[in-house]
Design an enzyme around this catalytic site. Sequence first.
Site: not given
Length: 538
Positions: A293, A471-473
């Site tokens: 992330d 919040l970019h998993p």
Amino acid sequence: MADTYDYIVTGAGSAGCVLAARLTESGRFRVLLLEAGGKDSNPWIHIPMGYAKTFVDSRVNWKFESEPEKELNGRTMYQPRGKVLGGTSSINGMIYMRGNAADYDQWRQLGNEGWDYDSVLPYFRKAEDNERGEDDYHGSGGPLRVSDQPYEWDIAKALLEACRQAGIPFNPDFNGARQEGCGYYQTTTKDKRRWSTAAAYLRTAKRRPNLTIRTRAHTTRVLFEGTRATGVEFRTPNGLQVAHAGREVIVSGGAYGSPQLLQLSGVGPAQHLADMGIEVVRDVPGVGSNLQDHFNTFCTYRISKNWSLNALHYSLSNRLIAGAQYLFLRSGPMSGNGMYVGALVRSDKRLERPDLQFNISAWSTIDRTASGIISHPFPGISISPVHLAPEGRGSVRLRNSDPLAPPEIRFNFLRSESDMRVMIAGVRIARDIARQQALQQLMVEETAPGVATHSDEQIAEDVRRRGVSNLHPVGTCGMGHGPMAVVDPRLRVHGMAGLRVVDASIMPVIVAGNTNAPTIMIAEKAADMIQQDARTAA
């Protein structure tokens, strides 16, 4: 008797909606699309600025929380994820960013044939209906509307000019010939409304007789005969149900949901499954590993003019005015996402491509957690450095064998010296932007980290205290050929038949930018591959 479909897609998120639409276009295949959440009828979903509401709304949001992060003073990282048709594309910040062309070339260099930039660009263009029209990099007429900012806000012009004065060259298109530079973000909006994948792909597709969409249908297990996926079990308000797949089960639950479902179904690290009391169908050690992330922190500033969106939080009259502007005129601050300007830069000029993205926003916050977003009680802005090339790798594991329990998420942020060094550089670049002439007449004070924080050690401590997941998993069902790879370049789970994973979890390495547009591209390409394989099998 359970119903039988050609394809079952588990998860109607950014990827699942694309798959359901594309696989039913020809009329040849029957498709079942299962979504644990409900319909996208919540009005806040469709208002661009409404994502401040859906950010903490458990009706449309899984509201996951990570395990305590050692390098972040034991803090947990809040993880909003969409629990609704459209998935996280229905609750995200709507920024349209593809990443760097070199990201995809790197995927190919890792052995993933067909995933270099020249091979994926046609799928970005196929998905797109860009407001600016068609060119070598962009498409028109596709389902996904990509729009310019609705207005040229005064604060946005000042922020952009400050970036240019700081020596960052203007870039009119982050998704064009080059990524580096500063410019205005484009967003996945249409007619000043959010344009999620549910809006873009399902509005037409749901009328097709060969597509069945089930909401409030939480997939709890993939069913197997030996190592062939044959169907799924899913929980509904009316109890547990089963559906069979004549061709394939396609897992599209995202970076958290997909590894969780595979592990619940007996596909994953054998020892972990045994510890959870789950019968092992196949030992695939990489399932749930390789979590990546982006990480970011916030430099916030109090400004002298009421150009900030903070007033929507602390002023009832401003909220009423903004609501009326949007309701009757489709104008005003609620018609945009508030993140007008971005900048892509290199923390070290010796790097070949940007490793920092700055989200420059017309608001400033004290905190953002599962309890809500708390804005400063005065006008403010944020300059947020985001690390695009993190070395840290985490994991997603089961807490227990209960399919309704949230997964155990570990990021391992800032475990490497390099990751922290880039964040410190990011804070210094943010401050350089803030001190430029274009902003000086606006600036009152730096509210965070604050003027007392100036040494590398002090900045590092502030990053540990306030920094958050961006919040970019991605990456938890990584694509490749090695012992930790989960899927092959056609997104088929290694050693299994009739089972694919199609979503952000297949990224072997995170892209340098927001991840929603790449996830949609992955689903567009996967839909083509699935149909090619069906023709070959016939």
